[in-house]
Design a protein around this motif. Structure first.
Motif, PDB file in Angstrom:
ATOM      1  N   PRO A 131       0.817  -1.231   0.000  1.00 51.79           N
ATOM      2  CA  PRO A 131       0.000   0.000   0.000  1.00 51.79           C
ATOM      3  C   PRO A 131       0.849   1.280   0.000  1.00 51.79           C
ATOM      4  CG  PRO A 131      -0.721  -1.552   1.710  1.00 51.79           C
ATOM      5  CD  PRO A 131       0.627  -2.006   1.235  1.00 51.79           C
ATOM      6  N   ILE A 132       1.623   1.474  -1.054  1.00 55.56           N
ATOM      7  CA  ILE A 132       2.576   2.579  -1.122  1.00 55.56           C
ATOM      8  C   ILE A 132       1.875   3.929  -1.067  1.00 55.56           C
ATOM      9  CG2 ILE A 132       4.433   3.614  -2.487  1.00 55.56           C
ATOM     10  CD1 ILE A 132       4.775   0.873  -3.847  1.00 55.56           C
ATOM     11  N   VAL A 133       0.780   4.084  -1.818  1.00 54.28           N
ATOM     12  CA  VAL A 133       0.096   5.374  -1.895  1.00 54.28           C
ATOM     13  C   VAL A 133      -0.461   5.785  -0.543  1.00 54.28           C
ATOM     14  CG1 VAL A 133      -1.888   6.570  -2.896  1.00 54.28           C
ATOM     15  CG2 VAL A 133      -0.406   5.211  -4.357  1.00 54.28           C
ATOM     16  N   VAL A 134      -1.012   4.823   0.213  1.00 50.25           N
ATOM     17  CA  VAL A 134      -1.553   5.142   1.530  1.00 50.25           C
ATOM     18  C   VAL A 134      -0.435   5.544   2.482  1.00 50.25           C
ATOM     19  CG1 VAL A 134      -2.811   4.232   3.523  1.00 50.25           C
ATOM     20  CG2 VAL A 134      -3.552   3.671   1.212  1.00 50.25           C
ATOM     21  N   GLN A 135       0.684   4.851   2.411  1.00 55.91           N
ATOM     22  CA  GLN A 135       1.785   5.155   3.322  1.00 55.91           C
ATOM     23  C   GLN A 135       2.458   6.482   3.001  1.00 55.91           C
ATOM     24  OE1 GLN A 135       4.672   2.015   3.863  1.00 55.91           O
ATOM     25  NE2 GLN A 135       6.193   3.409   4.715  1.00 55.91           N
ATOM     26  N   LEU A 136       2.766   6.721   1.717  1.00 53.02           N
ATOM     27  CA  LEU A 136       3.589   7.866   1.336  1.00 53.02           C
ATOM     28  C   LEU A 136       2.806   9.018   0.726  1.00 53.02           C
ATOM     29  CD1 LEU A 136       6.592   6.014  -0.349  1.00 53.02           C
ATOM     30  CD2 LEU A 136       6.422   6.815   2.006  1.00 53.02           C
ATOM     31  N   GLY A 137       1.582   8.762   0.279  1.00 53.31           N
ATOM     32  CA  GLY A 137       0.850   9.756  -0.492  1.00 53.31           C
ATOM     33  C   GLY A 137       1.064   9.532  -1.975  1.00 53.31           C
ATOM     34  N   SER A 138       0.162  10.075  -2.774  1.00 59.85           N
ATOM     35  CA  SER A 138       0.220   9.844  -4.216  1.00 59.85           C
ATOM     36  C   SER A 138       1.341  10.609  -4.893  1.00 59.85           C
ATOM     37  CB  SER A 138      -1.114  10.229  -4.856  1.00 59.85           C
ATOM     38  OG  SER A 138      -1.355  11.616  -4.671  1.00 59.85           O
ATOM     39  N   THR A 139       1.912  11.602  -4.223  1.00 62.51           N
ATOM     40  CA  THR A 139       3.008  12.377  -4.822  1.00 62.51           C
ATOM     41  C   THR A 139       4.367  11.905  -4.303  1.00 62.51           C
ATOM     42  OG1 THR A 139       2.695  14.075  -3.112  1.00 62.51           O
ATOM     43  CG2 THR A 139       1.610  14.439  -5.238  1.00 62.51           C
ATOM     44  N   PHE A 140       4.564  10.577  -4.249  1.00 58.83           N
ATOM     45  CA  PHE A 140       5.894  10.092  -3.857  1.00 58.83           C
ATOM     46  C   PHE A 140       6.910  10.310  -4.970  1.00 58.83           C
ATOM     47  CE2 PHE A 140       3.549   6.287  -5.279  1.00 58.83           C
ATOM     48  CZ  PHE A 140       4.380   5.803  -6.282  1.00 58.83           C
TER      49      PHE A 140
END
Length: 390
Positions: free
Chosen positions: A155-164
């Motif tokens: 779940p990368i987007v949830v952890q880091l946000g969509s602007t990683f």
């Protein structure tokens, strides 16, 4: 045909450079899994922003070749360095993402949507780069997740946000013994998948008289000493729906890892608070993860991760009432078998409760594409794939 000729011409030019200068490298990853997902809606849920009502669509099981890749995002790229003397080097990276299933460019169709930057590096003082790059938090936490940013079920987007990944960025990276320091500033980060409303100037920022519009910044520190590692970081994005009125998307995180023989254990926490231009909290959550890697044999590695998101506040718009959804959680597993130094095959699975896979919910604008079908509160996915690096 014209497009193809242009790409072939570019590759030919770079190939000629590679012969003349040993510091230029052509590299890439091809990763293609075939995936099964249950309880998958045929379309995204409809959302009534005024009332906060989410209506799921009908669906069923889905079998597909997955365009994102299973363990790594498919890509090809060019990177190079030039020695300038006195310990100084010039460097660049151009990296393009694409789907192996259809050959189409990803990241919104950009030619070099994954990375595109140029900079200077000094052996003692660190590296300064300019262009489209990963955020400080992405860099710092790369080695602190059990699934290692696998695009299918981490779940990368949830952890880091969509602007990683962010446009218009300048970033500093310095290594001082066991400590690595990273800091960045973006003059205009871009849209980001969580921007459910159009942003001023398409999220590009750099608006005269409105310096903060769509800007972003962050910093992180990591320490690695023997079997122990720790990372801390902060990230902020200032999306502006109207010129001169940015909101804030803030995240702060800490994680640790510890290695024992063939096993490595991870634990982490991320605080998040997304606010609109008037300061109303849209999403306030506490996100946790724990997991482990185990090198079962020289060829076989096993990874297990558990993720939980405690949603404190959720509003679908500034005028919508606060929702109180059940907190989502997910467990993911990877078995990866190495056939050679460049090729491996794998099995990856995940089960999510109170969300689609990768925490696909209204809290992140259904940005991950795993839409729960009507009447469903859980989702299971499994995929087998092959990955080749060059």
């Amino acid at each position: 045909m014209k497009k193809m000729a242009m790409v072939i011409g570019m590759l030919g030019a770079f190939t000629g450079t590679a012969h003349a200068q040993s510091g230029v490298t052509l590299y890439g990853v091809l990763d293609l899994p075939i995936e099964y997902v249950n309880h998958m809606a045929s379309a995204a849920p409809t959302v009534n922003a005024a009332t906060g009502t989410v209506t799921q669509q009908p669906g069923g099981n889905r079998f597909a070749l997955q365009t994102t890749g299973g363990l790594s995002g498919p890509r090809w790229g060019l990177r190079g360095v030039e020695d300038l003397g006195s310990g100084m080097q010039a460097l660049y990276v151009l990296e393009s993402g694409f789907g192996v299933d259809d050959g189409k460019s990803q990241q919104g169709g950009r030619l070099f949507g994954r990375q595109a930057f140029v900079g200077l590096r000094h052996g003692q003082y660190g590296t300064l780069t300019f262009g489209r790059q990963y955020t400080s938090m992405f860099d710092a936490f790369t080695n602190f997740g059990p699934l290692s940013w696998a695009p299918l079920y981490d779940p990368i987007v949830v952890q880091l946000g969509s602007t990683f990944r962010e446009d218009n960025m300048m970033k500093y990276t310095g290594v001082f013994g066991g400590v690595t320091a990273v800091a960045h500033w973006s003059f205009g980060a871009g849209v980001g998948a969580l921007a459910v409303q159009p942003l001023a100037g398409g999220g590009a920022g750099e608006t005269a008289g409105h310096f903060r519009d769509n800007s972003a910044y962050g910093a992180a520190l990591t320490y690695a000493g023997g079997p122990f590692g720790v990372a801390v970081g902060y990230d902020q994005w200032n999306p502006a729906v109207t010129v001169g009125n940015p909101g804030t998307v803030k995240k702060a995180s800490v994680a640790a890892s510890y290695s024992v023989g063939p096993a490595k254990f991870y634990v982490g926490y991320r605080w998040g608070d997304n606010k609109d231009a008037t300061g109303n909290s849209l999403v306030r959550d506490d996100y946790y993860w724990i997991g482990a890697n185990y090198q079962a044999t020289a060829a076989l590695s096993l990874s297990l991760g558990y993720y939980y998101d405690d949603l404190k506040t959720l509003r679908l718009s500034s005028t919508a009432p606060a929702a109180n959804p059940a907190n989502p959680w997910q467990v993911g597993f990877i078995a990866d078998y190495t056939l050679s130094k460049r090729t491996d095959v794998y099995l990856t699975t995940a089960y999510a409760k109170n969300a689609g896979l990768n925490f696909d919910t209204s809290a992140n604008g259904f940005a991950n594409g795993y839409f729960l079908s009507q009447g469903s509160s859980n989702q299971f996915g499994a995929a087998v794939g092959i990955r080749h690096k060059f």
